[in-house]
Design a protein around this motif. Sequence first.
Motif, PDB file in Angstrom:
ATOM      1  N   ILE A   1       0.835  -1.199   0.000  1.00  0.00           N
ATOM      2  CA  ILE A   1       0.000   0.000   0.000  1.00  0.00           C
ATOM      3  C   ILE A   1       0.870   1.248   0.000  1.00  0.00           C
ATOM      4  N   ALA A   2       1.882   1.262   0.878  1.00  0.00           N
ATOM      5  CA  ALA A   2       2.769   2.423   0.958  1.00  0.00           C
ATOM      6  C   ALA A   2       3.431   2.689  -0.388  1.00  0.00           C
ATOM      7  N   SER A   3       3.868   1.619  -1.067  1.00  0.00           N
ATOM      8  CA  SER A   3       4.521   1.769  -2.365  1.00  0.00           C
ATOM      9  C   SER A   3       3.558   2.328  -3.402  1.00  0.00           C
ATOM     10  N   SER A   4       2.328   1.827  -3.413  1.00  0.00           N
ATOM     11  CA  SER A   4       1.341   2.262  -4.401  1.00  0.00           C
ATOM     12  C   SER A   4       0.968   3.734  -4.208  1.00  0.00           C
ATOM     13  N   ILE A   5       0.704   4.121  -2.969  1.00  0.00           N
ATOM     14  CA  ILE A   5       0.331   5.519  -2.708  1.00  0.00           C
ATOM     15  C   ILE A   5       1.513   6.436  -2.987  1.00  0.00           C
ATOM     16  N   ALA A   6       2.728   5.977  -2.669  1.00  0.00           N
ATOM     17  CA  ALA A   6       3.919   6.790  -2.945  1.00  0.00           C
ATOM     18  C   ALA A   6       4.072   7.042  -4.429  1.00  0.00           C
ATOM     19  N   ASP A   7       3.784   6.037  -5.263  1.00  0.00           N
ATOM     20  CA  ASP A   7       3.851   6.222  -6.719  1.00  0.00           C
ATOM     21  C   ASP A   7       2.877   7.318  -7.152  1.00  0.00           C
ATOM     22  N   PHE A   8       1.689   7.333  -6.542  1.00  0.00           N
ATOM     23  CA  PHE A   8       0.699   8.367  -6.867  1.00  0.00           C
ATOM     24  C   PHE A   8       1.201   9.745  -6.442  1.00  0.00           C
ATOM     25  N   VAL A   9       1.794   9.823  -5.250  1.00  0.00           N
ATOM     26  CA  VAL A   9       2.304  11.104  -4.740  1.00  0.00           C
ATOM     27  C   VAL A   9       3.407  11.648  -5.639  1.00  0.00           C
ATOM     28  N   LYS A  10       4.269  10.760  -6.124  1.00  0.00           N
ATOM     29  CA  LYS A  10       5.431  11.192  -6.912  1.00  0.00           C
ATOM     30  C   LYS A  10       5.094  11.515  -8.363  1.00  0.00           C
ATOM     31  N   ALA A  11       3.919  11.111  -8.820  1.00  0.00           N
ATOM     32  CA  ALA A  11       3.540  11.377 -10.208  1.00  0.00           C
ATOM     33  C   ALA A  11       3.408  12.879 -10.453  1.00  0.00           C
ATOM     34  N   GLU A  12       3.818  13.315 -11.629  1.00  0.00           N
ATOM     35  CA  GLU A  12       3.725  14.733 -11.974  1.00  0.00           C
ATOM     36  C   GLU A  12       2.268  15.181 -12.040  1.00  0.00           C
ATOM     37  N   THR A  13       1.437  14.341 -12.625  1.00  0.00           N
ATOM     38  CA  THR A  13       0.009  14.645 -12.720  1.00  0.00           C
ATOM     39  C   THR A  13      -0.724  13.336 -12.979  1.00  0.00           C
ATOM     40  N   ALA A  14      -2.026  13.359 -12.764  1.00  0.00           N
ATOM     41  CA  ALA A  14      -2.851  12.187 -13.058  1.00  0.00           C
ATOM     42  C   ALA A  14      -4.013  12.652 -13.928  1.00  0.00           C
ATOM     43  N   PRO A  15      -4.480  11.818 -14.861  1.00  0.00           N
ATOM     44  CA  PRO A  15      -5.550  12.235 -15.772  1.00  0.00           C
ATOM     45  C   PRO A  15      -6.805  12.717 -15.063  1.00  0.00           C
ATOM     46  N   THR A  16      -7.038  12.215 -13.871  1.00  0.00           N
ATOM     47  CA  THR A  16      -8.282  12.552 -13.181  1.00  0.00           C
ATOM     48  C   THR A  16      -8.209  13.821 -12.346  1.00  0.00           C
ATOM     49  N   ASP A  17      -7.001  14.392 -12.187  1.00  0.00           N
ATOM     50  CA  ASP A  17      -6.843  15.537 -11.286  1.00  0.00           C
ATOM     51  C   ASP A  17      -7.823  16.668 -11.596  1.00  0.00           C
TER      52      ASP A  17
END
Length: 226
Positions: free
Chosen positions: A101-117
Motif C-alpha cells: 500500500i505504501a509503495s502504491s500511494i507513494a507512486d501516486f504522490v510522486k507522479a507529476e500529474t494524473a488524468p483525473t486531477d
Amino acid sequence: MPNADDHRRSDDRTTIDLRADSDTRDRLVQAAADVFREKGYTGSRVQEIARRAGFTSGALYAHFDSRAELLAEAIAVENSRMFELVSDALGRSIVDGSGAIASSIADFVKAETAPTDQLMLDGFAICTREPEAQVRIGESLNHLLDQLEEKIGRMAVEPGSLMDDDPGGMAYLMVSFMCGVAALRAAGLSDRAPHDAENVLAMFLHGLGALDDPAAATTAAEGGPG
C-alpha cells in the motif's frame, strides 16, 4: 441560471438499440471526461460531448438526465482508475503486508500529474454550487469509499488499532489524502512532496495499525506465541 444543457430536453430524445447500451454509455462517458478536462464543466456542451462520442444529443439524454449526472459518471470512472492501484495494493496486503500500500500511494504522490486531477477538482467546485452535482458526485465517491473500506477491513492489522476499529474512517482519510495530493499538484506544488514518500507512508500506516507481516495478525489475535 441553469445552463440549457443541464437537463434532458423533450425534443432531443431518440430511440437507441438497447443491445448497444453499454458501449454507447462507455463512449459517452469517455467523451465527457475528455471534454470536461479540455473545457471545464461550465465550458462544456452536451452537443459537443455527443458529437465527440459519435452520437446525437438524444442518444446522450437516453442515458443521462443531466450534465451533472454525466460528470459524476465520468468522475466515477476516472476515480476507479486512479484508485485501482491502491485498491489492488490493499488486496495484495492480505498476503504481502502493508508495504504494498505504501509503495502504491507513494507512486501516486510522486507522479507529476494524473488524468483525473482536473476532472475531480472541477467536480468538487461544482458540488459547492449545484445541489444535483453534489448528490451525484457524492454517490460516486461514497461507492468508492465502500469499496476501500471493505478491502481495508480484510488487511493485516494490529487488533484494537485504529485501522481495526474504524476501517471506514481509514478509507475516508486515504481518499482525502489522495484528493489533497491532486489539489496540491494542480497548484504546482509537486516539489513539496516528501523525498522518501514510501517510507513516510509506511511509518504512517504502521502508526494506524497496519502490519508488514500478515502472519503477525493471526499471532496477535491469538494472544501471541506460547
